[in-house]
Design a protein around this motif. Structure first.
Motif, PDB file in Angstrom:
ATOM      1  N   ARG A  14       0.868  -1.150   0.061  1.00 11.16           N
ATOM      2  CA  ARG A  14      -0.048  -0.098   0.072  1.00 11.16           C
ATOM      3  C   ARG A  14       0.664   1.301  -0.101  1.00 11.16           C
ATOM      4  O   ARG A  14       2.137   0.956   0.392  1.00 11.16           O
ATOM      5  N   SER A  15       0.133   2.346  -0.293  1.00 12.84           N
ATOM      6  CA  SER A  15       1.234   3.634  -0.385  1.00 12.84           C
ATOM      7  C   SER A  15       1.456   4.072  -1.803  1.00 12.84           C
ATOM      8  O   SER A  15       1.310   3.312  -2.836  1.00 12.84           O
ATOM      9  N   TYR A  16       1.813   5.306  -1.909  1.00 20.72           N
ATOM     10  CA  TYR A  16       2.384   5.516  -3.116  1.00 20.72           C
ATOM     11  C   TYR A  16       3.390   5.206  -3.678  1.00 20.72           C
ATOM     12  O   TYR A  16       3.779   4.798  -4.637  1.00 20.72           O
ATOM     13  N   ILE A  17       4.408   4.747  -2.688  1.00 20.77           N
ATOM     14  CA  ILE A  17       5.610   3.609  -2.974  1.00 20.77           C
ATOM     15  C   ILE A  17       5.421   2.629  -1.727  1.00 20.77           C
ATOM     16  O   ILE A  17       5.346   2.725  -0.834  1.00 20.77           O
ATOM     17  N   GLN A  18       5.316   1.506  -2.413  1.00 17.82           N
ATOM     18  CA  GLN A  18       4.335   0.540  -1.588  1.00 17.82           C
ATOM     19  C   GLN A  18       5.378  -0.018  -0.180  1.00 17.82           C
ATOM     20  O   GLN A  18       6.262  -0.254  -0.484  1.00 17.82           O
ATOM     21  N   LEU A  19       4.414  -0.045   0.553  1.00 18.57           N
ATOM     22  CA  LEU A  19       4.833  -0.515   1.958  1.00 18.57           C
ATOM     23  C   LEU A  19       4.340  -1.738   1.963  1.00 18.57           C
ATOM     24  O   LEU A  19       3.035  -2.172   1.937  1.00 18.57           O
ATOM     25  N   THR A  20       5.189  -3.005   2.093  1.00 15.21           N
ATOM     26  CA  THR A  20       4.815  -4.399   2.114  1.00 15.21           C
ATOM     27  C   THR A  20       5.376  -5.006   3.308  1.00 15.21           C
ATOM     28  O   THR A  20       6.500  -4.906   3.634  1.00 15.21           O
ATOM     29  N   GLY A  21       4.693  -5.994   3.927  1.00 14.13           N
ATOM     30  CA  GLY A  21       4.988  -6.815   4.915  1.00 14.13           C
ATOM     31  C   GLY A  21       5.005  -6.364   6.292  1.00 14.13           C
ATOM     32  O   GLY A  21       5.107  -5.013   6.750  1.00 14.13           O
ATOM     33  N   LYS A  22       4.723  -7.398   7.478  1.00 14.07           N
ATOM     34  CA  LYS A  22       4.445  -6.709   8.723  1.00 14.07           C
ATOM     35  C   LYS A  22       5.489  -6.086   9.332  1.00 14.07           C
ATOM     36  O   LYS A  22       5.430  -5.183   9.986  1.00 14.07           O
ATOM     37  N   SER A  23       6.755  -6.591   9.124  1.00 13.26           N
ATOM     38  CA  SER A  23       7.840  -5.724   9.867  1.00 13.26           C
ATOM     39  C   SER A  23       7.942  -4.554   9.371  1.00 13.26           C
ATOM     40  O   SER A  23       8.200  -3.377  10.045  1.00 13.26           O
ATOM     41  N   ASN A  24       7.960  -4.242   7.990  1.00 11.33           N
ATOM     42  CA  ASN A  24       7.772  -2.512   7.460  1.00 11.33           C
ATOM     43  C   ASN A  24       6.707  -1.865   8.039  1.00 11.33           C
ATOM     44  O   ASN A  24       6.902  -0.723   8.473  1.00 11.33           O
ATOM     45  N   TYR A  25       5.506  -2.475   7.881  1.00 11.19           N
ATOM     46  CA  TYR A  25       4.299  -1.835   8.660  1.00 11.19           C
ATOM     47  C   TYR A  25       4.411  -1.482  10.082  1.00 11.19           C
ATOM     48  O   TYR A  25       4.316  -0.336  10.560  1.00 11.19           O
ATOM     49  N   ARG A  26       5.272  -2.252  10.960  1.00 14.53           N
ATOM     50  CA  ARG A  26       5.440  -2.177  12.272  1.00 14.53           C
ATOM     51  C   ARG A  26       6.285  -1.023  12.404  1.00 14.53           C
ATOM     52  O   ARG A  26       6.383  -0.091  13.249  1.00 14.53           O
ATOM     53  N   SER A  27       7.441  -0.899  11.411  1.00 13.88           N
ATOM     54  CA  SER A  27       8.561   0.084  11.775  1.00 13.88           C
ATOM     55  C   SER A  27       7.844   1.509  11.265  1.00 13.88           C
ATOM     56  O   SER A  27       8.080   2.159  11.844  1.00 13.88           O
ATOM     57  N   PHE A  28       7.132   1.506  10.141  1.00 13.89           N
ATOM     58  CA  PHE A  28       6.527   2.609   9.730  1.00 13.89           C
ATOM     59  C   PHE A  28       5.450   3.197  10.796  1.00 13.89           C
ATOM     60  O   PHE A  28       5.601   4.268  11.111  1.00 13.89           O
ATOM     61  N   ALA A  29       4.836   2.209  11.555  1.00  5.53           N
ATOM     62  CA  ALA A  29       3.890   2.457  12.472  1.00  5.53           C
ATOM     63  C   ALA A  29       4.563   3.096  13.689  1.00  5.53           C
ATOM     64  O   ALA A  29       4.019   4.365  14.411  1.00  5.53           O
ATOM     65  N   SER A  30       5.745   2.330  14.353  1.00  5.60           N
ATOM     66  CA  SER A  30       6.421   2.962  15.337  1.00  5.60           C
ATOM     67  C   SER A  30       7.266   4.439  15.093  1.00  5.60           C
ATOM     68  O   SER A  30       7.059   5.328  16.004  1.00  5.60           O
ATOM     69  N   ASP A  31       7.845   4.478  13.774  1.00  4.68           N
ATOM     70  CA  ASP A  31       8.689   5.654  13.480  1.00  4.68           C
ATOM     71  C   ASP A  31       7.685   6.681  13.639  1.00  4.68           C
ATOM     72  O   ASP A  31       7.979   7.867  13.922  1.00  4.68           O
ATOM     73  N   MET A  32       6.475   6.617  12.919  1.00  2.95           N
ATOM     74  CA  MET A  32       5.623   7.864  12.606  1.00  2.95           C
ATOM     75  C   MET A  32       4.611   8.050  13.974  1.00  2.95           C
ATOM     76  O   MET A  32       3.721   9.037  13.960  1.00  2.95           O
ATOM     77  N   GLY A  33       4.616   7.111  14.779  1.00  7.62           N
ATOM     78  CA  GLY A  33       3.592   7.437  15.946  1.00  7.62           C
ATOM     79  C   GLY A  33       2.158   7.142  15.713  1.00  7.62           C
ATOM     80  O   GLY A  33       1.572   7.873  16.046  1.00  7.62           O
ATOM     81  N   ILE A  34       1.932   6.097  14.895  1.00  5.62           N
ATOM     82  CA  ILE A  34       0.582   5.808  14.463  1.00  5.62           C
ATOM     83  C   ILE A  34       0.272   4.199  14.583  1.00  5.62           C
ATOM     84  O   ILE A  34       0.046   3.613  13.549  1.00  5.62           O
ATOM     85  N   PRO A  35       0.318   3.755  15.877  1.00  7.60           N
ATOM     86  CA  PRO A  35       0.128   2.451  16.044  1.00  7.60           C
ATOM     87  C   PRO A  35      -1.175   1.794  15.305  1.00  7.60           C
ATOM     88  O   PRO A  35      -1.200   0.480  15.113  1.00  7.60           O
ATOM     89  N   GLU A  36      -2.183   2.600  15.253  1.00 16.75           N
ATOM     90  CA  GLU A  36      -3.490   1.936  14.579  1.00 16.75           C
ATOM     91  C   GLU A  36      -3.373   1.390  13.241  1.00 16.75           C
ATOM     92  O   GLU A  36      -4.104   0.681  12.889  1.00 16.75           O
ATOM     93  N   VAL A  37      -2.301   1.740  12.574  1.00 20.85           N
ATOM     94  CA  VAL A  37      -1.965   1.213  11.278  1.00 20.85           C
ATOM     95  C   VAL A  37      -1.828  -0.384  11.366  1.00 20.85           C
ATOM     96  O   VAL A  37      -2.058  -1.009  10.391  1.00 20.85           O
ATOM     97  N   MET A  38      -1.242  -0.811  12.600  1.00 19.90           N
ATOM     98  CA  MET A  38      -1.113  -2.189  12.480  1.00 19.90           C
ATOM     99  C   MET A  38      -2.472  -3.174  12.711  1.00 19.90           C
ATOM    100  O   MET A  38      -2.638  -4.287  12.294  1.00 19.90           O
ATOM    101  N   THR A  39      -3.389  -2.576  12.950  1.00 22.39           N
ATOM    102  CA  THR A  39      -4.732  -3.186  13.118  1.00 22.39           C
ATOM    103  C   THR A  39      -5.769  -2.511  12.141  1.00 22.39           C
ATOM    104  O   THR A  39      -6.887  -3.335  11.541  1.00 22.39           O
TER     105      THR A  39
END
Length: 207
Positions: A117-142
């Motif tokens: 997903r995204s304009y430049i694709q974010l793929t895989g649970k590890s990358n989603y978790r890193s993105f959610a953590s770095d950006m402070g948006i934990p709701e992305v995981m659910t």
């Protein structure tokens, strides 16, 4: 309806018509504090990857097993092995992304849940978790669909930061720099001419 672009335009304070152009590009650069060079490289690559800021979800609907075999030859060596995944995007995602990038096995459903997903694709649970953590948006995981609708640009920005692409962008807007960034984004040089064209046009808007 270009939901992701309209959401972005609302966020950055321009008319939410869903169309990308000079005013939106300038507002993006201002809102995210991007220099003309950084903004041009990020938006130029994102423009190409998303088909003009129109696609924010990975397309995994393949109508024939032969096409699936061509894209993933190691995972689908025969027509018979690919047949169950033809016209089955959820099943295909669970198959091809299982036990990779932090995802569980095929039965876990995490391949589909954390597909690109995204304009430049974010793929895989590890990358989603890193993105959610770095950006402070934990709701992305659910609710990972937020990356396709609400945070499509932020995920592309995160990708550039994570891969140190802004350091390359600072070298200027020229063919060789665009080629270097394309290699990091694409793994090759697919669509290089369009990436060059888009990046240089956007740089003209921002300069």
């Amino acid at each position: 309806m270009n939901e992701a672009m309209k959401n972005l335009q609302t966020k950055i304070g321009v008319g939410a018509d869903g169309a990308f152009g000079p005013n939106t590009a300038r507002a993006i650069a201002k809102h995210f504090n991007l220099s003309p060079e950084r903004g041009a490289h990020l938006m130029g690559q994102a423009h190409h990857e998303s088909g003009g800021f129109k696609r924010t979800r990975e397309g995994l609907h393949y109508s024939t097993p032969e096409r699936i075999m061509a894209v993933w030859p190691s995972r689908f060596p025969t027509v018979q092995s690919a047949m169950p995944y033809s016209r089955n995007p959820s099943g295909l995602a669970n198959k091809v992304y299982s036990n990779r990038m932090g995802n569980g096995d095929e039965a876990s459903g995490e391949g589909r849940l954390y597909c690109g997903r995204s304009y430049i694709q974010l793929t895989g649970k590890s990358n989603y978790r890193s993105f959610a953590s770095d950006m402070g948006i934990p709701e992305v995981m659910t609710d990972p669909d937020l990356v396709a609708s609400t945070y499509a640009f932020e995920a592309a920005l995160w990708f550039f930061n994570k891969n140190n692409l802004f350091d390359i962008a600072d070298k200027g807007v020229n063919d060789s720099t665009i080629k270097s960034i394309t290699k990091r984004v694409n793994g090759g040089y697919h669509g290089l001419d369009d990436r060059i064209e888009q990046t240089k046009e956007i740089h003209g808007w921002l300069s």
